[in-house]
Design a protein around this motif. Sequence first.
Motif, mmCIF file in Angstrom:
data_model
loop_
_atom_site.group_PDB
_atom_site.id
_atom_site.type_symbol
_atom_site.label_atom_id
_atom_site.label_comp_id
_atom_site.label_asym_id
_atom_site.label_seq_id
_atom_site.Cartn_x
_atom_site.Cartn_y
_atom_site.Cartn_z
ATOM 1 N N LYS A 60 0.864 -1.192 0.000
ATOM 2 C CA LYS A 60 0.000 0.000 0.000
ATOM 3 C C LYS A 60 0.897 1.237 0.000
ATOM 4 N N TYR A 61 1.653 1.382 -1.070
ATOM 5 C CA TYR A 61 2.621 2.464 -1.129
ATOM 6 C C TYR A 61 1.911 3.803 -1.333
ATOM 7 N N GLN A 62 2.317 4.777 -0.559
ATOM 8 C CA GLN A 62 1.725 6.113 -0.648
ATOM 9 C C GLN A 62 2.621 7.107 -1.371
ATOM 10 N N HIS A 63 3.905 6.819 -1.437
ATOM 11 C CA HIS A 63 4.850 7.778 -2.004
ATOM 12 C C HIS A 63 5.264 7.368 -3.416
ATOM 13 N N GLU A 64 5.383 8.350 -4.283
ATOM 14 C CA GLU A 64 5.734 8.091 -5.677
ATOM 15 C C GLU A 64 7.099 7.430 -5.816
ATOM 16 N N HIS A 65 8.060 7.831 -4.967
ATOM 17 C CA HIS A 65 9.390 7.214 -5.076
ATOM 18 C C HIS A 65 9.325 5.715 -4.779
ATOM 19 N N THR A 66 8.483 5.302 -3.844
ATOM 20 C CA THR A 66 8.347 3.868 -3.543
ATOM 21 C C THR A 66 7.633 3.153 -4.684
ATOM 22 N N LYS A 67 6.599 3.769 -5.236
ATOM 23 C CA LYS A 67 5.875 3.171 -6.367
ATOM 24 C C LYS A 67 6.810 3.001 -7.568
ATOM 25 N N LYS A 68 7.642 4.007 -7.808
ATOM 26 C CA LYS A 68 8.598 3.947 -8.922
ATOM 27 C C LYS A 68 9.634 2.839 -8.689
ATOM 28 N N TRP A 69 10.114 2.725 -7.450
ATOM 29 C CA TRP A 69 11.086 1.691 -7.102
ATOM 30 C C TRP A 69 10.454 0.303 -7.257
ATOM 31 N N SER A 70 9.243 0.139 -6.773
ATOM 32 C CA SER A 70 8.526 -1.128 -6.904
ATOM 33 C C SER A 70 8.355 -1.507 -8.378
ATOM 34 N N ALA A 71 7.983 -0.550 -9.195
ATOM 35 C CA ALA A 71 7.786 -0.806 -10.633
ATOM 36 C C ALA A 71 9.088 -1.199 -11.326
ATOM 37 N N ALA A 72 10.225 -0.730 -10.826
ATOM 38 C CA ALA A 72 11.521 -1.091 -11.409
ATOM 39 C C ALA A 72 11.943 -2.501 -11.002
ATOM 40 N N ILE A 73 11.536 -2.933 -9.820
ATOM 41 C CA ILE A 73 11.976 -4.220 -9.279
ATOM 42 C C ILE A 73 11.037 -5.358 -9.655
ATOM 43 N N GLU A 74 9.750 -5.115 -9.629
ATOM 44 C CA GLU A 74 8.740 -6.164 -9.833
ATOM 45 C C GLU A 74 8.961 -7.029 -11.074
ATOM 46 N N PRO A 75 9.210 -6.460 -12.261
ATOM 47 C CA PRO A 75 9.295 -7.306 -13.457
ATOM 48 C C PRO A 75 10.581 -8.131 -13.578
ATOM 49 N N ALA A 76 11.559 -7.876 -12.750
ATOM 50 C CA ALA A 76 12.841 -8.580 -12.871
ATOM 51 C C ALA A 76 12.725 -10.028 -12.427
ATOM 52 N N ASP A 77 13.474 -10.882 -13.099
ATOM 53 C CA ASP A 77 13.595 -12.287 -12.706
ATOM 54 C C ASP A 77 14.854 -12.530 -11.884
ATOM 55 N N ALA A 78 15.825 -11.641 -12.026
ATOM 56 C CA ALA A 78 17.109 -11.806 -11.344
ATOM 57 C C ALA A 78 17.773 -10.442 -11.180
ATOM 58 N N PHE A 79 18.748 -10.427 -10.292
ATOM 59 C CA PHE A 79 19.463 -9.180 -9.994
ATOM 60 C C PHE A 79 20.957 -9.439 -9.899
ATOM 61 N N VAL A 80 21.722 -8.433 -10.295
ATOM 62 C CA VAL A 80 23.132 -8.355 -9.921
ATOM 63 C C VAL A 80 23.257 -7.066 -9.129
ATOM 64 N N PHE A 81 23.598 -7.199 -7.864
ATOM 65 C CA PHE A 81 23.811 -6.028 -7.021
ATOM 66 C C PHE A 81 25.277 -5.638 -7.102
ATOM 67 N N VAL A 82 25.539 -4.418 -7.519
ATOM 68 C CA VAL A 82 26.891 -3.872 -7.543
ATOM 69 C C VAL A 82 27.027 -3.098 -6.238
ATOM 70 N N CYS A 83 27.757 -3.688 -5.309
ATOM 71 C CA CYS A 83 27.718 -3.257 -3.907
ATOM 72 C C CYS A 83 29.086 -2.836 -3.399
ATOM 73 N N PRO A 84 29.185 -1.627 -2.859
ATOM 74 C CA PRO A 84 30.433 -1.228 -2.203
ATOM 75 C C PRO A 84 30.493 -1.782 -0.783
ATOM 76 N N GLU A 85 31.680 -1.776 -0.229
ATOM 77 C CA GLU A 85 31.836 -2.129 1.182
ATOM 78 C C GLU A 85 32.166 -0.859 1.947
ATOM 79 N N TYR A 86 31.270 -0.505 2.878
ATOM 80 C CA TYR A 86 31.485 0.635 3.766
ATOM 81 C C TYR A 86 31.585 0.085 5.185
ATOM 82 N N ASP A 87 32.695 0.271 5.838
ATOM 83 C CA ASP A 87 32.871 -0.177 7.217
ATOM 84 C C ASP A 87 32.554 -1.662 7.373
#
Length: 189
Positions: A60-87
């Motif tokens: 039940k997302y109320q904010h556009e940034h969350t809706k946009k993020w959800s729409a970017a993630i939902e259709p994916a079948d897989a992910f590659v996270f390019v992740c830095p190491e901080y501390d």
Amino acid sequence: MILKLNIIIGSTRPGRGGPAVAKWVYEACATYPGFEVELVDLADFYLPLLDEPSHPRMRKYQHEHTKKWSAAIEPADAFVFVCPEYDYFPNAALINALQVLSLEWQYKAAAIVSYGGVSGGLRAAQELRLLLGNLAVMAIPQTVPIPFFQKQISEDRVFTPTDPVIDGLKVTLGELLKWAAALKPMRSA
């Protein structure tokens, strides 16, 4: 079967190395058979710290940034996270981005390309794998650590990987494709 692969740039920090590393990952993945690839930059979403009033499982997302993020993630079948190491840990922006959503992640496969100093971000990758597992993501055991990544980025911000890093990504993509294909039927059940 063609599977949708999102390459997620996990860092949002100014001057970050993530875009250069992720561009190389994107180019390598774009030529890998079986994937339709999209580059997703977390910095484009401006996600505040857990600002949705309802639990993410409710969607039940109320904010556009969350809706946009959800729409970017939902259709994916897989992910590659390019992740830095901080501390010795994944960065807070990436952790937040994962926790903002819930169901969008489930029953999908993920790989991690980590970068940092001497460890190549392996400590962050291990912690990230734990969180992904808690979100019902199959974080494959193969990771691609990039030690001393700054030395592999030119002045014009182009990342040039070493041969072991290139070979590691090839092996990782092969495993990611297997897992993504195997998990896809679980999401339609």
